[in-house]
Design a protein around this motif. Structure first.
Motif, PDB file in Angstrom:
ATOM      1  N   LEU A 119       0.867  -1.188   0.000  1.00  0.00           N
ATOM      2  CA  LEU A 119       0.000   0.000   0.000  1.00  0.00           C
ATOM      3  C   LEU A 119       0.897   1.229   0.000  1.00  0.00           C
ATOM      4  CD1 LEU A 119      -2.866   1.289   0.310  1.00  0.00           C
ATOM      5  CD2 LEU A 119      -2.478   1.225   2.783  1.00  0.00           C
ATOM      6  N   TYR A 120       0.854   1.993  -1.068  1.00  0.00           N
ATOM      7  CA  TYR A 120       1.662   3.214  -1.125  1.00  0.00           C
ATOM      8  C   TYR A 120       0.999   4.304  -0.295  1.00  0.00           C
ATOM      9  CZ  TYR A 120       4.773   1.360  -4.686  1.00  0.00           C
ATOM     10  OH  TYR A 120       5.727   0.627  -5.338  1.00  0.00           O
ATOM     11  N   GLU A 121       1.833   5.167   0.239  1.00  0.00           N
ATOM     12  CA  GLU A 121       1.324   6.309   0.986  1.00  0.00           C
ATOM     13  C   GLU A 121       0.502   7.167   0.023  1.00  0.00           C
ATOM     14  OE1 GLU A 121       4.490   8.444   2.864  1.00  0.00           O
ATOM     15  OE2 GLU A 121       3.101   9.734   3.954  1.00  0.00           O
ATOM     16  N   GLY A 122      -0.687   7.568   0.468  1.00  0.00           N
ATOM     17  CA  GLY A 122      -1.528   8.375  -0.423  1.00  0.00           C
ATOM     18  C   GLY A 122      -2.548   7.554  -1.189  1.00  0.00           C
ATOM     19  N   VAL A 123      -2.609   6.253  -0.909  1.00  0.00           N
ATOM     20  CA  VAL A 123      -3.585   5.405  -1.597  1.00  0.00           C
ATOM     21  C   VAL A 123      -4.590   4.882  -0.571  1.00  0.00           C
ATOM     22  CG1 VAL A 123      -3.879   3.271  -2.932  1.00  0.00           C
ATOM     23  CG2 VAL A 123      -1.894   4.753  -3.348  1.00  0.00           C
ATOM     24  N   ASP A 355     -10.219   5.426  -9.715  1.00  0.00           N
ATOM     25  CA  ASP A 355     -10.346   4.275  -8.808  1.00  0.00           C
ATOM     26  C   ASP A 355      -9.715   4.510  -7.437  1.00  0.00           C
ATOM     27  OD1 ASP A 355      -7.988   4.342 -10.439  1.00  0.00           O
ATOM     28  OD2 ASP A 355      -7.421   2.393  -9.629  1.00  0.00           O
ATOM     29  N   ILE A 356      -8.819   5.486  -7.335  1.00  0.00           N
ATOM     30  CA  ILE A 356      -8.229   5.765  -6.016  1.00  0.00           C
ATOM     31  C   ILE A 356      -8.590   7.179  -5.516  1.00  0.00           C
ATOM     32  CG2 ILE A 356      -6.413   4.010  -6.048  1.00  0.00           C
ATOM     33  CD1 ILE A 356      -4.437   6.120  -7.030  1.00  0.00           C
ATOM     34  N   CYS A 357      -9.668   7.723  -6.099  1.00  0.00           N
ATOM     35  CA  CYS A 357     -10.221   8.991  -5.591  1.00  0.00           C
ATOM     36  C   CYS A 357     -11.331   8.659  -4.605  1.00  0.00           C
ATOM     37  CB  CYS A 357     -10.787   9.848  -6.723  1.00  0.00           C
ATOM     38  SG  CYS A 357      -9.523  10.553  -7.779  1.00  0.00           S
ATOM     39  N   MET A 358     -10.943   8.210  -3.442  1.00  0.00           N
ATOM     40  CA  MET A 358     -11.958   7.906  -2.422  1.00  0.00           C
ATOM     41  C   MET A 358     -11.314   8.084  -1.060  1.00  0.00           C
ATOM     42  SD  MET A 358     -12.052   3.791  -2.834  1.00  0.00           S
ATOM     43  CE  MET A 358     -12.578   3.772  -4.519  1.00  0.00           C
ATOM     44  N   GLY A 359     -12.097   7.858  -0.021  1.00  0.00           N
ATOM     45  CA  GLY A 359     -11.560   8.058   1.327  1.00  0.00           C
ATOM     46  C   GLY A 359     -11.058   9.497   1.471  1.00  0.00           C
ATOM     47  N   ASP A 360      -9.824   9.648   1.937  1.00  0.00           N
ATOM     48  CA  ASP A 360      -9.246  10.986   2.123  1.00  0.00           C
ATOM     49  C   ASP A 360      -9.055  11.733   0.806  1.00  0.00           C
ATOM     50  OD1 ASP A 360      -9.144  10.433   4.773  1.00  0.00           O
ATOM     51  OD2 ASP A 360      -6.978  10.041   4.857  1.00  0.00           O
ATOM     52  N   SER A 367      -7.818  12.103 -12.709  1.00  0.00           N
ATOM     53  CA  SER A 367      -6.991  12.360 -13.888  1.00  0.00           C
ATOM     54  C   SER A 367      -7.111  11.190 -14.855  1.00  0.00           C
ATOM     55  CB  SER A 367      -5.524  12.491 -13.479  1.00  0.00           C
ATOM     56  OG  SER A 367      -5.355  13.574 -12.617  1.00  0.00           O
ATOM     57  N   SER A 368      -6.705  11.438 -16.089  1.00  0.00           N
ATOM     58  CA  SER A 368      -6.761  10.383 -17.102  1.00  0.00           C
ATOM     59  C   SER A 368      -5.538   9.468 -16.980  1.00  0.00           C
ATOM     60  CB  SER A 368      -6.787  11.010 -18.486  1.00  0.00           C
ATOM     61  OG  SER A 368      -5.532  11.621 -18.744  1.00  0.00           O
ATOM     62  N   THR A 369      -5.608   8.364 -17.683  1.00  0.00           N
ATOM     63  CA  THR A 369      -4.473   7.432 -17.763  1.00  0.00           C
ATOM     64  C   THR A 369      -3.228   8.196 -18.195  1.00  0.00           C
ATOM     65  OG1 THR A 369      -6.057   5.771 -18.518  1.00  0.00           O
ATOM     66  CG2 THR A 369      -3.710   5.271 -18.864  1.00  0.00           C
ATOM     67  N   GLU A 370      -3.370   8.952 -19.267  1.00  0.00           N
ATOM     68  CA  GLU A 370      -2.210   9.661 -19.827  1.00  0.00           C
ATOM     69  C   GLU A 370      -1.655  10.710 -18.875  1.00  0.00           C
ATOM     70  OE1 GLU A 370      -3.350  11.138 -23.657  1.00  0.00           O
ATOM     71  OE2 GLU A 370      -3.225   9.125 -24.542  1.00  0.00           O
ATOM     72  N   THR A 371      -2.554  11.422 -18.194  1.00  0.00           N
ATOM     73  CA  THR A 371      -2.086  12.463 -17.266  1.00  0.00           C
ATOM     74  C   THR A 371      -1.266  11.850 -16.138  1.00  0.00           C
ATOM     75  OG1 THR A 371      -4.046  13.732 -17.796  1.00  0.00           O
ATOM     76  CG2 THR A 371      -2.855  14.402 -15.830  1.00  0.00           C
ATOM     77  N   VAL A 372      -1.711  10.703 -15.631  1.00  0.00           N
ATOM     78  CA  VAL A 372      -0.969  10.052 -14.544  1.00  0.00           C
ATOM     79  C   VAL A 372       0.409   9.623 -15.045  1.00  0.00           C
ATOM     80  CG1 VAL A 372      -0.909   8.024 -13.019  1.00  0.00           C
ATOM     81  CG2 VAL A 372      -3.020   9.347 -13.261  1.00  0.00           C
ATOM     82  N   ALA A 373       0.453   9.036 -16.244  1.00  0.00           N
ATOM     83  CA  ALA A 373       1.748   8.607 -16.794  1.00  0.00           C
ATOM     84  C   ALA A 373       2.668   9.807 -17.011  1.00  0.00           C
ATOM     85  CB  ALA A 373       1.535   7.843 -18.099  1.00  0.00           C
TER      86      ALA A 373
END
Ligand code: IPM
Ligand code: MN
Length: 385
Positions: A119-123, A355-360, A367-373
């Motif tokens: 589990l990475y920090e921030g996830v 998919d990881i825009c939840m909780g905190d 963001s899109s796939t491309e933006t994250v990359a």
């Protein structure tokens, strides 16, 4: 002269075609930053869509290059929906693409499927009381036998199936090599379990009932004798599923037969933030196929929204593995740089897929796939080495 590495790139179907190009962009950014080595990616079409078009799962050229010439393989996911709305299947009822995913595992004898559950920090994790400090284990899934042994069939009478059988095969050789792999990994990683820093290899099986699992555990015990510095630990697979949720911090390395590994690594994926965060490496003697654990997810395809991080981390595992097996420090450095940059972008928090825009992180605009990359590649470019 930089050392060159041929990479077979097989995006496959669905979101595989989005996350693999994203991962490749990140890997090439790391190559440029670290220098001293050169990746030579050669991309081939394959999978269910390709089968619909051509009647083959991949071309002969793709197969030969992947199996015989490539230094490593980066695989997306296979599985397509046909014009009838059903999954595309081969005449033998297997999924179209099966001979790529499972065929490579068997034919290249990739006996260890390495699935880090970190589990990475921030996830966000669904485990209310756990943080990134608690979840950092590696599951080693046996990858060439068990219930996946292609010894199966149906008994048909008068055109109707009366029974179906899948033979579960566990061999001493298969159990020994995967157990050894797990112990060696625990020693190489050194950090031990989050709870106490103890190097520990947990054998996850069903040896209270199954003969194959009894052989698996006996063999694990034999191998363990050569690793006195690593603690032995045992769990029945059913019980382990609840311990995984209750005390993930207790686990360092785990080793388990094929079909159990398939199931428990999806459970593991959920506590590390979901399948979008889960990479895998299929490893044999001098051969490696790296892939995200997720599938082709046809319903999410074509929207530039899938999380590319599982594929990017699979790419980092590929660089690490190449670095170790080819004794090339630059590759290892590039692998670390990719992993570190993923960690940095996640910790920072702003750029992430839905998919990881939840909780905190609920209020964040996905963001899109491309933006994250791009964010990860930029991070790599700006890193100080
Ligand atoms: C995985 C997948 C595969 C498996 C499928 C696609 C055959 O679920 O890699 O975990 O069952 O091994
Ligand atoms: Mn699976």
């Amino acid at each position: 002269m930089p050392r060159k590495y041929k990479i077979a790139v097989l995006p496959g179907d669905g979101i595989g075609r989005e996350v693999i190009p994203a991962a490749l962009r990140v890997l090439l950014a790391a190559e440029e930053k670290v220098s001293g080595f050169q990746l030579e990616p050669i991309e081939y079409e394959c999978g269910g869509e390709y089968y619909l078009k051509t009647g083959r799962e991949w071309s002969e050229e793709a197969e030969t290059f992947t199996k015989e010439k490539a230094d490593a393989v980066l695989l997306g996911a296979v599985g397509a929906i046909g014009p009838d709305g059903e999954q595309v299947r081969l005449p033998d009822r297997n999924l179209a693409g099966y001979n790529i995913v499972l065929g490579l595992r068997f034919q290249l004898d990739l006996y260890a499927n390495v699935r880090p559950i970190k589990l990475y920090e921030g996830v966000p994790t669904p485990l209310a009381e756990k943080t990134h400090k608690d979840i950092d284990m590696v599951i080693i899934r046996e990858n060439t036998e068990g219930l996946y042994t292609p010894a199966r069939g149906r008994l048909e009478k008068g055109g109707e199936t009366e029974l179906a059988v899948d033979l579960r095969v566990i061999t001493k050789k298969g159990a020994r090599r995967v157990a050894k792999f797990a112990f060696e990994r625990s020693v190489a990683r050194r950090q031990g379990a989050p709870v106490d820093g103890v190097m520990r290899v947990t054998c996850v099986d069903k040896s209270n009932l199954l003969a194959g699992c009894q052989l698996f555990r006996e063999t694990y015990d034999e191998v363990a004798q050569d690793f006195p510095q690593v603690e032995r630990d045992y769990a029945y697979v059913d019980a382990w599923t609840q311990w995984c949720l209750r005390k993930p911090e207790y686990y360092d390395l785990l080793v388990t037969p094929n079909e159990f590994g398939d199931i428990i690594t999806d459970l593991g994926a959920s506590i590390q933030g979901g399948l979008g965060m889960a990479p895998a490496g299929n490893i044999g003697e001098g051969k490696g196929v790296f892939e995200p654990v997720h599938g082709s997810a046809p319903k999410h395809a074509g929207q530039n929204k899938a999380n590319p991080i599982a594929a990017i981390l699979a790419g980092a595992m590929m660089l690490d593995w190449l670095g170790a097996t080819r004794k090339d420090k630059n590759l290892s450095k590039a692998g670390d740089l990719v992993t570190q940059s993923v960690a940095d972008v996640l910790r920072e928090g702003k750029t992430r897929t839905y998919d990881i825009c939840m909780g905190d992180w609920k209020g964040i605009t996905p963001s899109s796939t491309e933006t994250v990359a791009t964010a990860i590649a930029d991070r790599i470019r700006k890193a100080s080495l």
